[in-house]
Design a protein around this motif. Structure first.
Motif, short mmCIF file in Angstrom:
data_model
loop_
_atom_site.label_atom_id
_atom_site.label_comp_id
_atom_site.label_asym_id
_atom_site.label_seq_id
_atom_site.Cartn_x
_atom_site.Cartn_y
_atom_site.Cartn_z
N VAL A 19 0.86 -1.18 0.00
CA VAL A 19 0.00 0.00 0.00
C VAL A 19 0.90 1.23 0.00
N PRO A 20 0.75 2.13 -0.97
CA PRO A 20 1.59 3.33 -1.00
C PRO A 20 1.47 4.15 0.28
N ALA B 51 -12.91 0.45 5.54
CA ALA B 51 -12.08 1.22 4.61
C ALA B 51 -10.65 0.67 4.59
N LYS B 52 -10.13 0.30 5.74
CA LYS B 52 -8.78 -0.25 5.81
C LYS B 52 -8.69 -1.58 5.06
N ILE B 53 -9.68 -2.41 5.23
CA ILE B 53 -9.70 -3.69 4.51
C ILE B 53 -9.78 -3.45 3.01
N CYS B 54 -10.63 -2.50 2.62
CA CYS B 54 -10.81 -2.18 1.20
C CYS B 54 -9.50 -1.68 0.60
N ILE B 55 -8.80 -0.82 1.30
CA ILE B 55 -7.53 -0.29 0.81
C ILE B 55 -6.51 -1.41 0.62
N GLU B 56 -6.38 -2.28 1.61
CA GLU B 56 -5.41 -3.37 1.52
C GLU B 56 -5.74 -4.30 0.35
N HIS C 146 -4.99 -6.62 -5.06
CA HIS C 146 -5.52 -7.03 -6.36
C HIS C 146 -4.75 -6.36 -7.50
N LYS C 147 -4.44 -5.10 -7.36
CA LYS C 147 -3.73 -4.40 -8.42
C LYS C 147 -2.32 -4.96 -8.61
N LYS C 148 -1.68 -5.36 -7.52
CA LYS C 148 -0.34 -5.96 -7.62
C LYS C 148 -0.41 -7.31 -8.31
N ASN C 149 -1.45 -8.09 -8.01
CA ASN C 149 -1.54 -9.47 -8.51
C ASN C 149 -2.18 -9.59 -9.88
#
Length: 301
Positions: free
Chosen positions: A40-41, A63-68, A73-76
């Motif tokens: 996470v940036p 919100a924390k779960i959503c961010i992680e 997902h974007k990395k994978n």
């Protein structure tokens, strides 16, 4: 390249049903405590954080779960989230074969409306992964321009879809698509309307049902070719917010699609900056590889 989105932060927060700047500050401080392997940036902007906060109705834990999950997902799934260049060799054929847009007008309840259908109906022209990428880019463009909103309605027109299209769908890609949409997308999804649903709606449901959570499956509403849309105009999307193909007064779908593609092209510097932001958050080896790929792409461009 700037990560600044086009929407006005103060104007957007003034209209939100739930907002506390202290909560945004808390999320920013929490991000600094995350392990680097979360990817996470550390430099997420208040605008970026606001989208997750709004999507989760101000619930900080969610919100924390959503961010992680968003950044995992974007990395994978780089095939769906990286190299977002609309007229690249990878995407150009799909920009011609498909139609996407976020309508200029809102739904009856004030929700943004995202639209998608086939332009060319030959199955050989359909590719799921580029189509998913363009859909995500379209929603990102709407978020970038309009910021946090009360919700989103999705209109998917099945005109021309047949069995040959479904057989081209990779189940692993379909799984990744639904996981991201249901776990990590920073939007309030309010409805999914499938227009011109017959004749393969049963086969479509067999394909997608295993990947859909109940609350999202329950959002699905199917509309046949012969259905009287008067109730739809009154309760979902008014005529004034629809193209002529659906009895509305907006420009035709090709005009809306071409405008959307131009908007995506104009946002390419933002897409590139967001991708570099993500790459900088990766552990050393993966970060260096991702940044080198970005720099090579910039040299080519």
């Amino acid at each position: 390249m700037s990560l600044k989105m086009e929407f006005d932060y103060d104007a957007a927060t003034a209209l939100m049903d739930i907002f506390s700047q202290a909560d945004i500050d808390h999320l920013r401080e929490w991000i600094l405590t995350l392990d680097i392997n979360k990817c996470v940036p550390k430099d997420l902007t208040d605008q970026q954080l606001l989208l997750f906060y709004n999507a989760c109705y101000g619930n900080l834990d969610k919100a924390k779960i959503c961010i992680e999950k968003y950044y995992a997902h974007k990395k994978n799934s780089p095939d769906m989230f990286d190299n977002r260049v609309v007229f690249s060799d990878e995407l150009k054929s799909s920009t011609e074969a498909l139609e996407f847009s976020f309508f200029p007008e809102k739904s009856v309840d004030g929700y943004d409306v995202i639209y998608h259908r086939l332009h060319y109906t030959e199955p050989s022209k359909y590719h799921l992964e580029p189509g998913c990428k363009l859909l995500f880019m379209t929603v990102d463009a709407c978020l970038c321009k309009r910021g946090p909103t009360p919700g989103y309605i999705f209109l998917f027109d099945m005109r021309g879809v047949r069995l040959g299209h479904l057989t081209r769908v990779s189940l692993s890609s379909l799984r990744k698509f639904f996981q991201f949409v249901q776990e990590a997308w920073p939007v309030r999804m309010k409805g999914i309307h499938v227009l011109n649903a017959e004749p393969i709606v049963d086969k479509l449901l067999i394909l997608i049902r295993p990947f859909m959570e109940k609350k999202f499956y329950d959002m699905l509403k199917f509309h046949s070719k012969t259905e009287d849309l008067e109730k739809f105009y009154e309760t979902v999307v008014p005529r004034s917010a629809l193209p002529p193909d659906y009895g509305g007064t907006l420009p035709d779908t090709q005009t809306l699609h071409k405008k959307c593609m131009q908007q995506l092209q104009a946002l390419e510097p933002y897409f590139a900056a967001e991708e570099q932001q993500r790459a900088r958050a990766y552990p050393d080896k993966k970060r260096d590889k991702a940044l080198n790929k970005n720099f090579k792409k910039l040299d080519i461009d």
